[in-house]
Design a protein around this motif. Sequence first.
Motif, PDB file in Angstrom:
ATOM      1  N   ASP A 120       0.848  -1.194   0.000  1.00 11.05           N
ATOM      2  CA  ASP A 120       0.000   0.000   0.000  1.00 11.05           C
ATOM      3  C   ASP A 120       0.884   1.244   0.000  1.00 11.05           C
ATOM      4  O   ASP A 120       1.928   1.273   0.664  1.00 11.05           O
ATOM      5  N   CYS A 121       0.444   2.279  -0.710  1.00  7.21           N
ATOM      6  CA  CYS A 121       1.221   3.519  -0.762  1.00  7.21           C
ATOM      7  C   CYS A 121       0.328   4.646  -1.291  1.00  7.21           C
ATOM      8  O   CYS A 121      -0.697   4.388  -1.911  1.00  7.21           O
ATOM      9  N   PRO A 122       0.723   5.897  -1.063  1.00  4.63           N
ATOM     10  CA  PRO A 122      -0.077   6.997  -1.578  1.00  4.63           C
ATOM     11  C   PRO A 122       0.149   7.259  -3.067  1.00  4.63           C
ATOM     12  O   PRO A 122      -0.709   7.821  -3.731  1.00  4.63           O
ATOM     13  N   ASP A 123       1.303   6.843  -3.620  1.00  9.01           N
ATOM     14  CA  ASP A 123       1.648   7.132  -5.011  1.00  9.01           C
ATOM     15  C   ASP A 123       2.341   5.917  -5.639  1.00  9.01           C
ATOM     16  O   ASP A 123       3.556   5.777  -5.544  1.00  9.01           O
ATOM     17  N   PRO A 124       1.574   5.021  -6.284  1.00 13.18           N
ATOM     18  CA  PRO A 124       2.173   3.809  -6.830  1.00 13.18           C
ATOM     19  C   PRO A 124       3.185   4.066  -7.950  1.00 13.18           C
ATOM     20  O   PRO A 124       4.124   3.296  -8.114  1.00 13.18           O
ATOM     21  N   VAL A 125       3.027   5.138  -8.701  1.00  7.17           N
ATOM     22  CA  VAL A 125       4.002   5.458  -9.753  1.00  7.17           C
ATOM     23  C   VAL A 125       5.355   5.758  -9.116  1.00  7.17           C
ATOM     24  O   VAL A 125       6.385   5.210  -9.518  1.00  7.17           O
ATOM     25  N   ALA A 126       5.357   6.621  -8.108  1.00  8.52           N
ATOM     26  CA  ALA A 126       6.614   7.008  -7.465  1.00  8.52           C
ATOM     27  C   ALA A 126       7.260   5.833  -6.748  1.00  8.52           C
ATOM     28  O   ALA A 126       8.477   5.619  -6.854  1.00  8.52           O
ATOM     29  N   LEU A 127       6.472   5.041  -6.022  1.00 13.10           N
ATOM     30  CA  LEU A 127       7.074   3.963  -5.248  1.00 13.10           C
ATOM     31  C   LEU A 127       7.556   2.825  -6.145  1.00 13.10           C
ATOM     32  O   LEU A 127       8.619   2.255  -5.900  1.00 13.10           O
ATOM     33  N   SER A 128       6.820   2.513  -7.210  1.00 14.76           N
ATOM     34  CA  SER A 128       7.322   1.499  -8.143  1.00 14.76           C
ATOM     35  C   SER A 128       8.599   1.987  -8.812  1.00 14.76           C
ATOM     36  O   SER A 128       9.524   1.209  -9.050  1.00 14.76           O
ATOM     37  N   GLY A 129       8.693   3.285  -9.071  1.00 18.30           N
ATOM     38  CA  GLY A 129       9.919   3.859  -9.642  1.00 18.30           C
ATOM     39  C   GLY A 129      11.103   3.760  -8.694  1.00 18.30           C
ATOM     40  O   GLY A 129      12.230   3.490  -9.115  1.00 18.30           O
ATOM     41  N   PHE A 130      10.848   3.962  -7.398  1.00 12.28           N
ATOM     42  CA  PHE A 130      11.913   3.826  -6.399  1.00 12.28           C
ATOM     43  C   PHE A 130      12.474   2.404  -6.411  1.00 12.28           C
ATOM     44  O   PHE A 130      13.681   2.191  -6.510  1.00 12.28           O
ATOM     45  N   TYR A 131      11.593   1.403  -6.315  1.00 10.37           N
ATOM     46  CA  TYR A 131      12.056   0.022  -6.268  1.00 10.37           C
ATOM     47  C   TYR A 131      12.633  -0.435  -7.612  1.00 10.37           C
ATOM     48  O   TYR A 131      13.542  -1.251  -7.656  1.00 10.37           O
ATOM     49  N   HIS A 132      12.143   0.114  -8.714  1.00 11.51           N
ATOM     50  CA  HIS A 132      12.749  -0.165 -10.020  1.00 11.51           C
ATOM     51  C   HIS A 132      14.187   0.340 -10.037  1.00 11.51           C
ATOM     52  O   HIS A 132      15.091  -0.351 -10.502  1.00 11.51           O
ATOM     53  N   GLY A 133      14.408   1.542  -9.515  1.00 10.91           N
ATOM     54  CA  GLY A 133      15.764   2.079  -9.448  1.00 10.91           C
ATOM     55  C   GLY A 133      16.673   1.259  -8.555  1.00 10.91           C
ATOM     56  O   GLY A 133      17.868   1.123  -8.823  1.00 10.91           O
ATOM     57  N   LEU A 134      16.120   0.707  -7.493  1.00 11.19           N
ATOM     58  CA  LEU A 134      16.896  -0.081  -6.545  1.00 11.19           C
ATOM     59  C   LEU A 134      17.182  -1.484  -7.075  1.00 11.19           C
ATOM     60  O   LEU A 134      18.303  -1.982  -6.963  1.00 11.19           O
ATOM     61  N   LEU A 135      16.183  -2.135  -7.678  1.00  9.81           N
ATOM     62  CA  LEU A 135      16.288  -3.543  -8.049  1.00  9.81           C
ATOM     63  C   LEU A 135      16.448  -3.806  -9.541  1.00  9.81           C
ATOM     64  O   LEU A 135      16.893  -4.885  -9.928  1.00  9.81           O
ATOM     65  N   GLY A 136      16.038  -2.865 -10.379  1.00  3.92           N
ATOM     66  CA  GLY A 136      16.002  -3.135 -11.812  1.00  3.92           C
ATOM     67  C   GLY A 136      14.693  -3.809 -12.172  1.00  3.92           C
ATOM     68  O   GLY A 136      13.739  -3.807 -11.397  1.00  3.92           O
ATOM     69  N   GLY A 137      14.646  -4.419 -13.339  1.00  6.41           N
ATOM     70  CA  GLY A 137      13.444  -5.100 -13.784  1.00  6.41           C
ATOM     71  C   GLY A 137      12.583  -4.214 -14.662  1.00  6.41           C
ATOM     72  O   GLY A 137      13.068  -3.302 -15.321  1.00  6.41           O
ATOM     73  N   GLU A 138      11.281  -4.476 -14.646  1.00  7.47           N
ATOM     74  CA  GLU A 138      10.352  -3.753 -15.501  1.00  7.47           C
ATOM     75  C   GLU A 138       9.083  -3.404 -14.719  1.00  7.47           C
ATOM     76  O   GLU A 138       8.514  -4.257 -14.040  1.00  7.47           O
ATOM     77  N   VAL A 139       8.660  -2.156 -14.838  1.00  8.93           N
ATOM     78  CA  VAL A 139       7.412  -1.713 -14.206  1.00  8.93           C
ATOM     79  C   VAL A 139       6.303  -1.762 -15.253  1.00  8.93           C
ATOM     80  O   VAL A 139       6.477  -1.299 -16.384  1.00  8.93           O
ATOM     81  N   LYS A 140       5.162  -2.345 -14.861  1.00  9.49           N
ATOM     82  CA  LYS A 140       3.999  -2.390 -15.738  1.00  9.49           C
ATOM     83  C   LYS A 140       2.799  -1.806 -15.006  1.00  9.49           C
ATOM     84  O   LYS A 140       2.557  -2.122 -13.852  1.00  9.49           O
ATOM     85  N   LYS A 141       2.072  -0.964 -15.717  1.00  8.22           N
ATOM     86  CA  LYS A 141       0.865  -0.336 -15.170  1.00  8.22           C
ATOM     87  C   LYS A 141      -0.320  -1.262 -15.406  1.00  8.22           C
ATOM     88  O   LYS A 141      -0.577  -1.684 -16.537  1.00  8.22           O
ATOM     89  N   TYR A 142      -1.044  -1.561 -14.328  1.00  8.40           N
ATOM     90  CA  TYR A 142      -2.297  -2.303 -14.447  1.00  8.40           C
ATOM     91  C   TYR A 142      -3.434  -1.293 -14.631  1.00  8.40           C
ATOM     92  O   TYR A 142      -4.237  -1.406 -15.533  1.00  8.40           O
ATOM     93  N   ASP A 143      -3.484  -0.327 -13.725  1.00  8.01           N
ATOM     94  CA  ASP A 143      -4.378   0.823 -13.856  1.00  8.01           C
ATOM     95  C   ASP A 143      -3.764   1.953 -13.035  1.00  8.01           C
ATOM     96  O   ASP A 143      -2.661   1.809 -12.520  1.00  8.01           O
ATOM     97  N   ASP A 144      -4.461   3.087 -12.913  1.00  9.34           N
ATOM     98  CA  ASP A 144      -3.887   4.237 -12.219  1.00  9.34           C
ATOM     99  C   ASP A 144      -3.568   3.969 -10.755  1.00  9.34           C
ATOM    100  O   ASP A 144      -2.763   4.666 -10.157  1.00  9.34           O
ATOM    101  N   ASP A 145      -4.197   2.951 -10.187  1.00  8.38           N
ATOM    102  CA  ASP A 145      -4.027   2.659  -8.768  1.00  8.38           C
ATOM    103  C   ASP A 145      -3.175   1.421  -8.497  1.00  8.38           C
ATOM    104  O   ASP A 145      -3.011   1.025  -7.330  1.00  8.38           O
ATOM    105  N   TRP A 146      -2.623   0.791  -9.536  1.00 10.73           N
ATOM    106  CA  TRP A 146      -1.864  -0.453  -9.338  1.00 10.73           C
ATOM    107  C   TRP A 146      -0.744  -0.554 -10.372  1.00 10.73           C
ATOM    108  O   TRP A 146      -1.003  -0.532 -11.574  1.00 10.73           O
ATOM    109  N   TYR A 147       0.482  -0.659  -9.886  1.00 12.72           N
ATOM    110  CA  TYR A 147       1.648  -0.872 -10.739  1.00 12.72           C
ATOM    111  C   TYR A 147       2.402  -2.094 -10.234  1.00 12.72           C
ATOM    112  O   TYR A 147       2.483  -2.318  -9.027  1.00 12.72           O
ATOM    113  N   ASP A 148       2.945  -2.883 -11.156  1.00 14.02           N
ATOM    114  CA  ASP A 148       3.722  -4.071 -10.811  1.00 14.02           C
ATOM    115  C   ASP A 148       5.179  -3.860 -11.205  1.00 14.02           C
ATOM    116  O   ASP A 148       5.456  -3.364 -12.302  1.00 14.02           O
ATOM    117  N   LEU A 149       6.078  -4.291 -10.338  1.00  8.91           N
ATOM    118  CA  LEU A 149       7.495  -4.360 -10.675  1.00  8.91           C
ATOM    119  C   LEU A 149       7.835  -5.830 -10.851  1.00  8.91           C
ATOM    120  O   LEU A 149       7.698  -6.621  -9.911  1.00  8.91           O
TER     121      LEU A 149
END
Length: 123
Positions: A12-41
Amino acid sequence: MRAVEYCLVAVDCPDPVALSGFYHGLLGGEVKKYDDDWYDLYAPGGHRIAFQRAPGHRPPQWPRADENSQQLHLDFHVRDMGAAETQALSLGAVPLDLDDQDGQRGFRVYADPAGHPFCLCQA
């Protein structure tokens, strides 16, 4: 095959775009948008972390507290603690507990930009 298999960890987080970007920067991989409220790394190694919008999100407290416990945290193995710490801090991590007892403890605790604790653990 087991009846239950690992799928993902949802955060859970207030901003899934920002938090998925943080973990993408830390771990690598690929971020995919499911909808405005859900992003997967989709992180290397087949791991998946989902970030879901929670408008009333309150960051957990560190160290643990009765009223607002940490609930869960993520641990990451690192080969070079100094390099991993520099990377995490440059991405917006906040140090919570860096006293690794001269390297004896083997881990350091940080908060991600939404306030969730995570650990960098010496591999």
